[in-house]
Scaffold this motif. Structure first.
Motif, PDB file in Angstrom:
ATOM      1  N   CYS A  99       0.801  -1.218   0.000  1.00 53.54           N
ATOM      2  CA  CYS A  99       0.000   0.000   0.000  1.00 53.54           C
ATOM      3  C   CYS A  99       0.834   1.269   0.000  1.00 53.54           C
ATOM      4  O   CYS A  99       0.297   2.359  -0.117  1.00 53.54           O
TER       5      CYS A  99
ATOM      6  N   GLY B 245       2.735   2.073  -2.322  1.00 49.61           N
ATOM      7  CA  GLY B 245       2.685   2.591  -3.677  1.00 49.61           C
ATOM      8  C   GLY B 245       3.987   2.509  -4.425  1.00 49.61           C
ATOM      9  O   GLY B 245       4.019   2.703  -5.630  1.00 49.61           O
TER      10      GLY B 245
ATOM     11  N   THR C 241     -13.596  -5.984  -6.483  1.00 55.40           N
ATOM     12  CA  THR C 241     -13.679  -4.676  -5.822  1.00 55.40           C
ATOM     13  C   THR C 241     -12.315  -4.197  -5.360  1.00 55.40           C
ATOM     14  O   THR C 241     -11.973  -3.009  -5.513  1.00 55.40           O
ATOM     15  N   GLU C 242     -11.524  -5.098  -4.778  1.00 52.98           N
ATOM     16  CA  GLU C 242     -10.270  -4.700  -4.155  1.00 52.98           C
ATOM     17  C   GLU C 242      -9.102  -4.592  -5.130  1.00 52.98           C
ATOM     18  O   GLU C 242      -8.250  -3.718  -4.988  1.00 52.98           O
TER      19      GLU C 242
ATOM     20  N   PRO D 215      -8.631  -3.477  -8.232  1.00 54.54           N
ATOM     21  CA  PRO D 215      -8.333  -2.216  -8.916  1.00 54.54           C
ATOM     22  C   PRO D 215      -7.753  -1.139  -8.004  1.00 54.54           C
ATOM     23  O   PRO D 215      -7.139  -0.178  -8.490  1.00 54.54           O
ATOM     24  N   LYS D 216      -7.933  -1.275  -6.697  1.00 55.46           N
ATOM     25  CA  LYS D 216      -7.443  -0.270  -5.754  1.00 55.46           C
ATOM     26  C   LYS D 216      -5.962  -0.453  -5.420  1.00 55.46           C
ATOM     27  O   LYS D 216      -5.344   0.460  -4.864  1.00 55.46           O
ATOM     28  N   LEU D 217      -5.417  -1.621  -5.723  1.00 54.45           N
ATOM     29  CA  LEU D 217      -4.064  -1.946  -5.294  1.00 54.45           C
ATOM     30  C   LEU D 217      -3.047  -1.615  -6.363  1.00 54.45           C
ATOM     31  O   LEU D 217      -3.335  -1.682  -7.560  1.00 54.45           O
TER      32      LEU D 217
ATOM     33  N   ARG E  26      -1.596  -8.035  -5.584  1.00 53.78           N
ATOM     34  CA  ARG E  26      -2.689  -7.843  -6.537  1.00 53.78           C
ATOM     35  C   ARG E  26      -2.771  -9.024  -7.507  1.00 53.78           C
ATOM     36  O   ARG E  26      -3.872  -9.494  -7.822  1.00 53.78           O
TER      37      ARG E  26
END
Length: 416
Positions: A34, A36, A192-193, A195-197, A203
């Motif tokens: 997370c 990035g 759901t999750e 695409p956020k990672l 991922r």
């Protein structure tokens, strides 16, 4: 992503474990991904046995435990198996990465071949349902403080090992809380999750597991979301993902399209998959690093209906590793698809003589398949009987027990 689907069905993605895998992936994502920042490039390196950056003790838990207690250091364990291409990828492309050198003195490093009978006590004490499984074990009471099933890049491994105990405990609690997800919930959660990672191993694992769940639940919208991410990460993930994991994403999309009856789409992706693997194998600096891709290359060629393309690489691997049962076992699968039954029989006989541990069930099941194709009912029976006899007293995982049960049912169905 740790299956060898070219030789075995992918039990590791069965409904009863898919959600637990997804939960663990999300936990690692929270712990390591997370921030990035993208992992640095993974360099092909020589074999883990001859060019180790980390001072591994091999297949001797008692020695590692004694050393860890004397030095007051935790034990890092790489639990692996010779048939597991993801394990070999980790050993060839991660655990020998020079960027891990600064943490070499922080742990007592232990490598455990989970197929060896001498390691059965470790396998019974520290159970696994997927490979590789990475452990950090506290020496004073032999309690694990970290358990991670699957691969990581070198940067992800450094981040994972740098996590604070409280973060690891929270990740473990999240994993337990999410472990009751069923296939539809698993697929929806992944869609759901994911695409956020940021792009990375967490991922990729979530996407692969979610695609398997979406296939099982027949959820096309979720499968579409995940397949799009999978193809993008498989094609553009260099540096953020091991090539082995990028390959697994291609494979999941092929299986998803095939499950929908989209044979043209599956073939198009399989063509890209095979080309990717051939390019990665060509870049490998050592035979060990090249052979990491053998299982997936065979899978891609089988998906294309072109098993003959696997024969040269597998013959080369058998020459390079004359004691390894994997090249002839995979050759037997290719020859069986090609209807070259004499060659398949000779190859699987070579593999059966070399194989050890629970893997004998898989190899001998291929021997049974070859015998069946030859119309040799007695040979099919003998292969199944040998598979069961060789694993009668073995320490088996849940998945391996199910394999043994299937072989027993198959044997019973043949009759006397």
């Amino acid at each position: 992503m740790w299956t060898d689907r070219a030789v075995e069905p992918h039990d590791q993605r069965k409904p009863e474990v898919a959600a637990r895998i997804l939960a663990a992936c999300l936990a690692l994502a929270a712990a390591t991904a997370c921030g990035g920042s993208k992992p640095g490039p993974v360099r092909p390196v020589a074999s883990s046995a001859s060019h180790e950056v980390l001072p591994f003790i091999h297949d001797d838990y008692s020695r590692a435990l004694a050393e860890a207690r004397a030095k007051k250091k935790p034990i890092f364990v790489d639990a692996w198996a010779p048939w597991c291409h993801s394990c070999l990828s980790l050993r060839s492309y991660v655990l020998t990465d020079p960027s891990l050198a600064p943490i070499a003195n922080d742990y007592v490093w232990l490598s455990i071949d989970t197929e060896k009978e001498s390691n059965a006590p470790f396998v019974a004490k520290f159970t696994h349902e997927a490979l590789p499984t990475l452990w950090v074990i506290r020496p004073e009471d032999e309690e694990p403080t970290l358990r991670w099933a699957g691969t990581v890049t070198a940067k992800e491994l450094r981040d994972l090992l740098a996590a604070k105990p409280s973060e690891l405990h929270a990740a473990h609690e999240r994993t337990l809380a999410m472990s009751k997800q069923d296939e539809p919930a698993c697929a929806r959660l992944a869609a759901t999750e994911a695409p956020k990672l940021p792009r990375g191993t967490p991922r990729a694992d979530i996407v692969a597991t979610g695609l398997a769940c979406a296939r099982g639940a027949k959820l096309e919208a979720e499968a579409d979301v995940l397949a799009e991410i999978a193809l993008r990460d498989a094609s553009e993930g260099e540096g953020a993902l091991l090539a082995d994991d990028r390959s697994a994403l291609f494979e999941e999309v092929v299986e998803t399209k095939r499950a929908r009856g989209d044979e043209a789409g599956a073939r198009a992706v399989a063509t890209r998959w095979a080309a990717f693997l051939e390019a990665e194998a060509a870049k490998a600096k050592t035979p060990e690093a090249r052979a990491v891709f053998d299982a997936h290359r065979l899978g891609a060629y089988l998906a294309l209906g072109q098993p003959e393309r696997a024969v040269p690489m597998l013959l080369a691997s058998e020459r390079d590793f004359p004691g390894d049962y994997n090249p002839p076992a995979r050759l037997a699968v290719a020859y069986l698809e090609m209807k070259r039954l004499d060659d398949a029989s000779a190859a699987i006989d070579r593999a059966a003589k070399r194989v050890y541990g629970p893997r004998a069930m898989r190899v001998l099941s291929v021997a049974a398949d070859v015998a069946k194709a030859r119309g040799d009912r007695a040979g099919e029976r003998r292969a199944l009987e040998e598979a069961l006899a060789r694993t009668e007293k073995a320490t088996l995982t849940t998945g391996q027990k199910k394999v043994r049960e299937r072989l027993a049912k198959r044997l019973a169905a043949i009759g006397p």
